[in-house]
Scaffold this motif. Structure first.
Motif, PDB file in Angstrom:
ATOM      1  N   TRP A   1      53.639  49.081  32.686  1.00 10.43           N
ATOM      2  CA  TRP A   1      52.350  49.518  32.134  1.00 10.43           C
ATOM      3  C   TRP A   1      51.286  48.541  32.610  1.00 10.43           C
ATOM      4  N   ILE A   2      50.292  49.081  33.326  1.00 12.21           N
ATOM      5  CA  ILE A   2      49.173  48.274  33.802  1.00 12.21           C
ATOM      6  C   ILE A   2      47.935  48.750  33.058  1.00 12.21           C
ATOM      7  N   LYS A   3      47.403  47.889  32.219  1.00 14.93           N
ATOM      8  CA  LYS A   3      46.253  48.291  31.418  1.00 14.93           C
ATOM      9  C   LYS A   3      45.017  48.477  32.289  1.00 14.93           C
ATOM     10  N   ALA A   4      44.078  49.274  31.807  1.00 17.29           N
ATOM     11  CA  ALA A   4      42.833  49.502  32.531  1.00 17.29           C
ATOM     12  C   ALA A   4      42.114  48.174  32.773  1.00 17.29           C
ATOM     13  N   GLY A   5      41.756  47.927  34.031  1.00 15.23           N
ATOM     14  CA  GLY A   5      41.053  46.701  34.379  1.00 15.23           C
ATOM     15  C   GLY A   5      41.940  45.489  34.529  1.00 15.23           C
ATOM     16  N   GLU A   6      43.250  45.634  34.294  1.00 13.24           N
ATOM     17  CA  GLU A   6      44.158  44.494  34.416  1.00 13.24           C
ATOM     18  C   GLU A   6      44.451  44.229  35.893  1.00 13.24           C
ATOM     19  N   LYS A   7      44.632  42.957  36.208  1.00 12.48           N
ATOM     20  CA  LYS A   7      44.936  42.542  37.570  1.00 12.48           C
ATOM     21  C   LYS A   7      46.323  41.923  37.578  1.00 12.48           C
ATOM     22  N   ILE A   8      47.234  42.606  38.254  1.00 15.59           N
ATOM     23  CA  ILE A   8      48.609  42.103  38.281  1.00 15.59           C
ATOM     24  C   ILE A   8      49.001  41.737  39.705  1.00 15.59           C
ATOM     25  N   GLY A   9      49.911  40.790  39.811  1.00 17.50           N
ATOM     26  CA  GLY A   9      50.477  40.420  41.092  1.00 17.50           C
ATOM     27  C   GLY A   9      51.925  40.871  41.155  1.00 17.50           C
ATOM     28  N   LEU A  10      52.317  41.557  42.231  1.00 18.61           N
ATOM     29  CA  LEU A  10      53.709  41.962  42.440  1.00 18.61           C
ATOM     30  C   LEU A  10      54.365  40.943  43.347  1.00 18.61           C
TER      31      LEU A  10
ATOM     32  N   ALA B   1      36.722  52.168  45.032  1.00 20.01           N
ATOM     33  CA  ALA B   1      37.593  52.975  44.169  1.00 20.01           C
ATOM     34  C   ALA B   1      37.947  52.200  42.901  1.00 20.01           C
ATOM     35  N   PRO B   2      38.226  52.886  41.789  1.00 23.44           N
ATOM     36  CA  PRO B   2      38.519  52.205  40.521  1.00 23.44           C
ATOM     37  C   PRO B   2      39.857  51.488  40.477  1.00 23.44           C
ATOM     38  N   ILE B   3      40.780  51.869  41.353  1.00 26.11           N
ATOM     39  CA  ILE B   3      42.086  51.202  41.426  1.00 26.11           C
ATOM     40  C   ILE B   3      42.190  50.563  42.801  1.00 26.11           C
ATOM     41  N   LEU B   4      42.594  49.304  42.852  1.00 29.16           N
ATOM     42  CA  LEU B   4      42.611  48.547  44.098  1.00 29.16           C
ATOM     43  C   LEU B   4      44.007  47.984  44.346  1.00 29.16           C
ATOM     44  N   ILE B   5      44.501  48.187  45.568  1.00 25.38           N
ATOM     45  CA  ILE B   5      45.795  47.622  45.971  1.00 25.38           C
ATOM     46  C   ILE B   5      45.551  46.663  47.126  1.00 25.38           C
ATOM     47  N   LEU B   6      46.007  45.440  46.972  1.00 26.89           N
ATOM     48  CA  LEU B   6      45.891  44.432  48.019  1.00 26.89           C
ATOM     49  C   LEU B   6      47.309  44.054  48.457  1.00 26.89           C
ATOM     50  N   ASP B   7      47.710  44.520  49.630  1.00 21.57           N
ATOM     51  CA  ASP B   7      49.053  44.237  50.154  1.00 21.57           C
ATOM     52  C   ASP B   7      48.919  43.163  51.235  1.00 21.57           C
ATOM     53  N   GLU B   8      49.095  41.917  50.851  1.00 27.36           N
ATOM     54  CA  GLU B   8      48.900  40.797  51.770  1.00 27.36           C
ATOM     55  C   GLU B   8      47.511  40.881  52.406  1.00 27.36           C
ATOM     56  N   ALA B   9      46.490  41.104  51.594  1.00 26.43           N
ATOM     57  CA  ALA B   9      45.150  41.421  52.098  1.00 26.43           C
ATOM     58  C   ALA B   9      44.525  40.305  52.911  1.00 26.43           C
ATOM     59  N   THR B  10      44.935  39.065  52.673  1.00 20.55           N
ATOM     60  CA  THR B  10      44.325  37.950  53.403  1.00 20.55           C
ATOM     61  C   THR B  10      45.323  37.258  54.324  1.00 20.55           C
ATOM     62  N   SER B  11      46.429  37.943  54.625  1.00 18.40           N
ATOM     63  CA  SER B  11      47.495  37.294  55.396  1.00 18.40           C
ATOM     64  C   SER B  11      47.074  36.968  56.816  1.00 18.40           C
ATOM     65  N   ALA B  12      46.141  37.806  57.396  1.00 16.18           N
ATOM     66  CA  ALA B  12      45.747  37.587  58.785  1.00 16.18           C
ATOM     67  C   ALA B  12      44.543  36.660  58.913  1.00 16.18           C
ATOM     68  N   LEU B  13      44.102  36.074  57.797  1.00 11.68           N
ATOM     69  CA  LEU B  13      42.903  35.239  57.812  1.00 11.68           C
ATOM     70  C   LEU B  13      43.289  33.760  57.778  1.00 11.68           C
ATOM     71  N   ASP B  14      42.529  32.979  58.496  1.00  2.00           N
ATOM     72  CA  ASP B  14      42.769  31.537  58.372  1.00  2.00           C
ATOM     73  C   ASP B  14      42.201  31.052  57.041  1.00  2.00           C
TER      74      ASP B  14
ATOM     75  N   GLY C   1      36.048  44.823  37.257  1.00  3.43           N
ATOM     76  CA  GLY C   1      36.024  46.140  36.641  1.00  3.43           C
ATOM     77  C   GLY C   1      37.053  47.106  37.178  1.00  3.43           C
ATOM     78  N   LYS C   2      37.970  46.616  38.016  1.00  8.56           N
ATOM     79  CA  LYS C   2      38.972  47.501  38.624  1.00  8.56           C
ATOM     80  C   LYS C   2      40.371  47.122  38.146  1.00  8.56           C
ATOM     81  N   THR C   3      41.241  48.107  38.191  1.00 10.24           N
ATOM     82  CA  THR C   3      42.667  47.838  37.998  1.00 10.24           C
ATOM     83  C   THR C   3      43.209  47.409  39.357  1.00 10.24           C
ATOM     84  N   VAL C   4      43.833  46.234  39.405  1.00  7.76           N
ATOM     85  CA  VAL C   4      44.230  45.650  40.690  1.00  7.76           C
ATOM     86  C   VAL C   4      45.728  45.396  40.715  1.00  7.76           C
ATOM     87  N   ILE C   5      46.340  45.809  41.834  1.00 10.26           N
ATOM     88  CA  ILE C   5      47.738  45.473  42.102  1.00 10.26           C
ATOM     89  C   ILE C   5      47.747  44.702  43.415  1.00 10.26           C
ATOM     90  N   ALA C   6      48.168  43.446  43.373  1.00 10.15           N
ATOM     91  CA  ALA C   6      48.151  42.598  44.560  1.00 10.15           C
ATOM     92  C   ALA C   6      49.571  42.179  44.912  1.00 10.15           C
TER      93      ALA C   6
END
Length: 610
Positions: free
Chosen positions: A384-393, A522-535, A552-557
């Motif tokens: 269960w991911i609450k509205a606006g909650e930011k979780i890390g997988l 978008a109201p739901i955001l998924i970051l899959d290694e979003a900064t992996s290619a950045l120094d 203000g977004k529900t985030v899954i990183a």
């Protein structure tokens, strides 16, 4: 104007009348041909008239010979002027007119429009296939089958219509004309027709069978070549040019052998038909001369019989190649159907509503997914991911992190359980509307081989230049975009990035991807290694933008570098498709479980994390 009228008879971009194309050959043909039946009906009618005119010209030839023999020279035009005038009208006006109509229907109406109608509808269908469909085949082979199936289906259909009337009209009218002269003239032609049909009946199925095999080998070769070109950087890095040549050589050798086997059947058929034609010409001409010597037929009948059998000889060779072409094209269509007519595995329900996201709460209830293997990957997972909650997988490779994201995006359907967004089952809403509500930045950022502008507009198609620049600035992409140029001299936002974005560095591609998601908002955001290619410097510079993006977004990183997600509201640790533990960074460190062990294996920390 005339050309334009014929070119507009078939609407290329008309929607397909049914969901999936049929999976058997003749229904597959009818699926497309019935959409353009008026054009083919017109082609049949015009083809009939063209064939009748051709036969009439041979009849005129025999008639002229007889008239010339029986009429004094001085009275020839006086007595037969009207008949000669009608012959001239047929040859000079009707024949060019109907041949012109035939060419307009074939070259202006059917060839370009039907071919591209088939390609458009097949592309539109295949484009909505599941992710697994594309992962299980070569992109080059899929594209080739889309392209060649449209061409092969149209070509075989037109050839069949064109040859139909020529065969029927020439065979029937020749028999009638021969019978009018002397019934015995019919005998060689009747025997030839029987032999010709037997030859076609024997060879054509074999041509079809071997053409299917040859087409499959050709698709395999194309797939291997395109796969090598697509991954050319890997090929160069591992210095495996010779290995890649061997890989393509094997497919090329197979394609050559299969084509040669198909050619053997064609050559054998050609030799037999040519022999039958020789017998037809010799026997018909010899019989006509003998009947003339017995004063049973006229010289005009000899000219008619000889002219017709020579024309039939030429036509039979053409028909043989047409029939060969038809069934070779049918083989190509059958090969293409293996890809095109596959049923979709992820489909929308009829009249599925659009997903409405007000808060962004996500619930995964007792979900199972095993990629069809029966077990493993994800088993009975609840989250269960609450509205606006930011979780890390978090979790080791193969724990199911990416699979979980694919299921949330409904790139695959669950085997059991359900996923709810704001109480709505994602299996019951339109897929497009679901993905419109989710922004995602992936580790392996793949850009379209188009301009920077086109890639950014994927996030918001109606975005203004000011919005594009603002998104680029927030993603720190404004530093390099003005410096970009391509081989055609396009610069800045108009510069093309190359296939999959190869002209940009990994960090540049990642920043374009982040800017694209910033635009999507978008109201739901998924970051899959979003900064992996950045120094580290660039990552720190855009972290503030990511923080702004996440507000203000529900985030899954997802991240392998735990320091990048340690300050999320909650961390969920996956192991073997199950939730092993869940809590804040501090709680999980204190717990001393899997997360704590993973943390210890990584050096460094995260600013602000105790």
């Amino acid at each position: 104007m005339l050309y334009r009228r014929f070119e507009q008879l078939i609407a290329v971009f008309r929607p397909s009348p049914a969901g999936a194309p049929p999976t058997s050959v003749w229904p597959f043909y009818l699926h497309f041909l019935r959409q353009v039946w008026p054009s083919f009906a017109a082609l049949l009618a015009v083809g009939l008239i063209v064939a009748l005119i051709e036969v009439a010209l041979f009849s005129f030839l025999g008639r002229i010979v007889d008239l010339a023999q029986s009429t004094p020279h001085s009275e020839f035009f006086t007595l037969h002027g009207t008949e000669l005038l009608w012959m001239a009208v047929v040859a000079l006006i009707l024949r060019p007119l109907f041949n012109g109509l035939h060419d307009l229907l074939v070259h202006q109406t059917i060839n370009p429009s039907l071919t591209n109608l088939i390609r458009w509808q097949n592309h539109s269908y295949v484009l909505k296939q599941s992710l697994g469909f594309f992962q299980n085949d070569f992109a080059g082979r899929i594209a080739q089958r889309i392209m060649q199936t449209g061409n092969a289906l149209r070509e075989s259909a037109v050839q069949a219509v064109d040859s139909l009337w020529h065969v029927l009209i020439y065979a029937v009218s020749s028999l009638v004309l021969f019978a009018e002269a002397d019934w015995r003239l019919m005998l060689p032609l009747l025997l030839w027709i029987v032999g010709y049909l037997i030859a076609l009946g024997y060879f054509v199925p074999r041509v079809k069978q071997r053409s299917v095999v040859a087409s499959e080998a050709r698709s395999k070769l194309m797939g291997r070549i395109v796969d090598g070109y697509t991954n050319i950087a890997t090929l160069k890095l591992f210095a495996h040019t010779h290995y890649e040549q061997g890989y393509a050589r094997e497919a090329l050798q197979e394609q050559t052998e299969k084509t040669q086997l198909a050619g053997r059947v064609v050559t054998s058929m050609d030799v037999l038909i040519t022999s039958l034609n020789g017998v037809l010409i010799a026997s018909t001409t010899g019989l006509a001369l003998w009947l003339w010597s017995q004063e049973l037929i006229s010289v005009g009948a000899i000219a008619l019989a000889t002219g017709l059998v020579i024309r039939i000889n030429n036509m039979s060779g053409w028909i043989m190649w047409v029939v060969n072409g038809i069934f070779e094209n049918i083989g190509t269509v059958q090969d293409g159907m293996q890809t095109i007519a596959q049923p979709r595995t992820v489909t929308d329900r009829e009249n599925a509503p659009a997903l409405q996201v007000q808060r962004g709460e996500v619930r995964l209830e007792q979900i199972d997914f095993h990629y069809g293997k029966g077990s493993g990957v994800i088993d009975g997972l609840n989250l269960w991911i609450k509205a606006g909650e930011k979780i890390g997988l978090i979790g080791p490779s193969g724990a199911g992190k990416s699979t979980l994201v694919y299921l949330l995006l409904r790139l695959y359907d669950l085997e059991s359980g359900r996923i709810l967004i704001d109480g709505q089952n994602i299996a019951e809403v339109a897929q497009e509307s679901l993905r419109e509500q989710i922004g995602m930045v992936t580790q392996d950022t793949s850009l379209l081989h188009r301009s920077i502008r086109d890639n950014l507009l994927y996030g918001k198609p109606d975005a203004s230049d000011a919005e594009l620049w603002e998104a680029a600035r927030k993603a720190r992409a404004d530093e390099f975009i003005p410096l970009l140029s391509d081989a055609q001299g396009r610069t800045g936002f108009d510069a093309h990035v190359g296939e999959r974005g190869v002209k940009l560095s990994g960090g540049q591609r990642q920043r374009i991807a982040i800017a694209r998601v910033l635009l999507k908002d978008a109201p739901i955001l998924i970051l899959d290694e979003a900064t992996s290619a950045l120094d580290s410097e660039v990552e720190a510079a855009i972290q503030e933008s990511l923080d702004t993006l996440m507000q203000g977004k529900t985030v899954i990183a997802i991240a392998h570098r735990l320091s990048t997600i340690a300050r999320m509201d909650r961390l969920v640790v996956l192991d073997k498709g199950q939730i092993a533990e869940s809590g804040t960074h501090a709680e999980l460190i204190a717990h001393g479980g899997l997360y704590a062990r993973l943390w210890q294996h990584q050096t460094g920390g995260f600013v602000g994390v105790e």
